[in-house]
Design a protein around this motif. Structure first.
Motif, PDB file in Angstrom:
ATOM      1  N   HIS A 170       0.848  -1.198   0.000  1.00 50.85           N
ATOM      2  CA  HIS A 170       0.000   0.000   0.000  1.00 50.85           C
ATOM      3  C   HIS A 170       0.883   1.247   0.000  1.00 50.85           C
ATOM      4  O   HIS A 170       2.062   1.186   0.375  1.00 50.85           O
ATOM      5  CB  HIS A 170      -0.917   0.030   1.235  1.00 50.85           C
ATOM      6  CG  HIS A 170      -1.850  -1.136   1.309  1.00 50.85           C
ATOM      7  ND1 HIS A 170      -2.919  -1.285   0.452  1.00 50.85           N
ATOM      8  CD2 HIS A 170      -1.852  -2.221   2.120  1.00 50.85           C
ATOM      9  CE1 HIS A 170      -3.551  -2.410   0.737  1.00 50.85           C
ATOM     10  NE2 HIS A 170      -2.925  -3.007   1.744  1.00 50.85           N
ATOM     11  N   THR A 184      -6.267   6.190   9.041  1.00 50.43           N
ATOM     12  CA  THR A 184      -7.313   5.538   8.237  1.00 50.43           C
ATOM     13  C   THR A 184      -6.828   4.202   7.699  1.00 50.43           C
ATOM     14  O   THR A 184      -7.533   3.179   7.776  1.00 50.43           O
ATOM     15  CB  THR A 184      -7.712   6.462   7.054  1.00 50.43           C
ATOM     16  OG1 THR A 184      -8.224   7.679   7.594  1.00 50.43           O
ATOM     17  CG2 THR A 184      -8.759   5.815   6.172  1.00 50.43           C
ATOM     18  N   VAL A 185      -5.590   4.185   7.160  1.00 55.44           N
ATOM     19  CA  VAL A 185      -5.041   2.937   6.617  1.00 55.44           C
ATOM     20  C   VAL A 185      -4.863   1.908   7.729  1.00 55.44           C
ATOM     21  O   VAL A 185      -5.219   0.731   7.583  1.00 55.44           O
ATOM     22  CB  VAL A 185      -3.695   3.217   5.898  1.00 55.44           C
ATOM     23  CG1 VAL A 185      -2.980   1.914   5.562  1.00 55.44           C
ATOM     24  CG2 VAL A 185      -3.935   4.040   4.638  1.00 55.44           C
ATOM     25  N   ASP A 187      -6.459   1.716  10.571  1.00 56.21           N
ATOM     26  CA  ASP A 187      -7.774   1.267  11.043  1.00 56.21           C
ATOM     27  C   ASP A 187      -8.397   0.273  10.062  1.00 56.21           C
ATOM     28  O   ASP A 187      -8.974  -0.739  10.469  1.00 56.21           O
ATOM     29  CB  ASP A 187      -8.685   2.487  11.219  1.00 56.21           C
ATOM     30  CG  ASP A 187      -9.917   2.157  12.036  1.00 56.21           C
ATOM     31  OD1 ASP A 187      -9.764   1.572  13.124  1.00 56.21           O
ATOM     32  OD2 ASP A 187     -11.036   2.451  11.574  1.00 56.21           O
ATOM     33  N   ASP A 188      -8.255   0.540   8.744  1.00 58.29           N
ATOM     34  CA  ASP A 188      -8.775  -0.392   7.739  1.00 58.29           C
ATOM     35  C   ASP A 188      -8.113  -1.761   7.889  1.00 58.29           C
ATOM     36  O   ASP A 188      -8.787  -2.800   7.901  1.00 58.29           O
ATOM     37  CB  ASP A 188      -8.505   0.135   6.317  1.00 58.29           C
ATOM     38  CG  ASP A 188      -9.490   1.226   5.906  1.00 58.29           C
ATOM     39  OD1 ASP A 188     -10.519   1.371   6.575  1.00 58.29           O
ATOM     40  OD2 ASP A 188      -9.205   1.923   4.912  1.00 58.29           O
ATOM     41  N   ASN A 191      -9.048  -3.747  11.057  1.00 57.82           N
ATOM     42  CA  ASN A 191     -10.425  -4.251  11.058  1.00 57.82           C
ATOM     43  C   ASN A 191     -10.750  -5.106   9.837  1.00 57.82           C
ATOM     44  O   ASN A 191     -11.911  -5.426   9.590  1.00 57.82           O
ATOM     45  CB  ASN A 191     -11.395  -3.074  11.181  1.00 57.82           C
ATOM     46  CG  ASN A 191     -11.313  -2.455  12.576  1.00 57.82           C
ATOM     47  OD1 ASN A 191     -11.685  -3.089  13.561  1.00 57.82           O
ATOM     48  ND2 ASN A 191     -10.779  -1.245  12.658  1.00 57.82           N
ATOM     49  N   ARG A 193     -10.693  -4.452   6.689  1.00 53.56           N
ATOM     50  CA  ARG A 193     -11.365  -3.833   5.538  1.00 53.56           C
ATOM     51  C   ARG A 193     -10.351  -3.583   4.433  1.00 53.56           C
ATOM     52  O   ARG A 193      -9.151  -3.422   4.706  1.00 53.56           O
ATOM     53  CB  ARG A 193     -11.995  -2.489   5.949  1.00 53.56           C
ATOM     54  CG  ARG A 193     -13.080  -2.582   6.999  1.00 53.56           C
ATOM     55  CD  ARG A 193     -13.742  -1.210   7.182  1.00 53.56           C
ATOM     56  NE  ARG A 193     -12.806  -0.207   7.663  1.00 53.56           N
ATOM     57  CZ  ARG A 193     -12.660   0.144   8.948  1.00 53.56           C
ATOM     58  NH1 ARG A 193     -13.388  -0.436   9.877  1.00 53.56           N
ATOM     59  NH2 ARG A 193     -11.795   1.063   9.298  1.00 53.56           N
ATOM     60  N   VAL A 195      -8.125  -1.433   2.138  1.00 57.40           N
ATOM     61  CA  VAL A 195      -7.601  -0.079   2.378  1.00 57.40           C
ATOM     62  C   VAL A 195      -8.231   0.873   1.375  1.00 57.40           C
ATOM     63  O   VAL A 195      -8.181   0.644   0.168  1.00 57.40           O
ATOM     64  CB  VAL A 195      -6.061  -0.063   2.246  1.00 57.40           C
ATOM     65  CG1 VAL A 195      -5.533   1.361   2.265  1.00 57.40           C
ATOM     66  CG2 VAL A 195      -5.444  -0.893   3.360  1.00 57.40           C
ATOM     67  N   ALA A 196      -8.859   1.923   1.880  1.00 65.62           N
ATOM     68  CA  ALA A 196      -9.536   2.884   0.995  1.00 65.62           C
ATOM     69  C   ALA A 196      -9.308   4.293   1.535  1.00 65.62           C
ATOM     70  O   ALA A 196     -10.027   4.755   2.418  1.00 65.62           O
ATOM     71  CB  ALA A 196     -11.028   2.564   0.931  1.00 65.62           C
TER      72      ALA A 196
END
Ligand code: SF4
Length: 205
Positions: A170, A184-185, A187-188, A191, A193, A195-196
């Protein structure tokens, strides 16, 4: 880049059992600075207390603040600041790739070389001569010397972005990236999710 095999000292230090059990089940995170200015590391610090809720799920195994360049336990996530400008950077980056499940380029230097890559239009020998022989701070009358010692890592011919040396999973752009982008990365990933990075955090200045 050549694909030389570098040997790594993987000797691990026994961990206090209390610490080991407190870390049990948490994702290990590591970060390191290569050739950069440590500005991206300051963005990590800018997460401030917002990182606290995540500490129930992660433990920080290596931080740029201690600059310990060897990982002794497999890590889930590795953050890399800075590009690759010398042989030590190559070695450290490969070591992180070998020991992190997910590796992330943080900031312009890691992603495309950044300011240090300005030397790429010159021969590395000319850069050293300019810095150590023709420098206005060279001592008048003293023999001009380019420092050379086995403990000083040799410069690579060019400054490379990390993904030209190892696979990177990433990229968090910016110089430096906003702390919110790193958070944000992280946390994604924590959890599970995809990466967005939202468009407002995905900037290149
Ligand atoms: S991207 Fe910018 S802030 Fe980060 S290490 Fe490079 S120069 Fe420094």
């Amino acid at each position: 880049m050549t694909d030389d095999v570098y040997s790594h000292d993987m000797t691990s230090t026994p961990m206090d059992p209390t610490v080991a059990s407190a870390r049990d089940g948490k994702l290990k995170v590591a970060m390191i600075g290569l050739c950069g200015c440590w500005g991206c590391t300051l963005s990590f610090l800018d997460m401030d207390e917002r990182i606290l809720p995540l500490l129930t799920k992660i433990t920080i195994h290596r931080s740029s603040l201690t600059d310990v360049k060897r990982i002794t336990e497999r890590c889930a996530i590795g953050f890399i600041e800075g590009g690759v400008a010398n042989e030590d950077n190559v070695d450290v980056l490969r070591h992180f790739r070998d020991n992190c499940d997910v590796l992330i380029s943080v900031g312009a230097c890691a992603i495309w070389g950044g300011v240090p890559a300005m030397r790429n239009v010159f021969d590395v020998g000319d850069c050293l001569t300019e810095a150590y022989v023709n420098s206005p701070t060279a001592v008048p009358g003293a023999l001009p010397v380019v420092p050379m010692h086995p403990d000083i890592p040799r410069l690579t011919a060019k400054v490379y972005p990390c993904h030209e040396v190892v696979h990177m999973d990433h990229f968090i752009p910016g110089c430096p990236p906003d702390a919110e982008a790193i958070l944000t990365v992280l946390d994604d990933l924590i959890n599970g999710r995809p990466v967005a990075l939202p468009r407002n955090l995905n900037h290149y200045d």
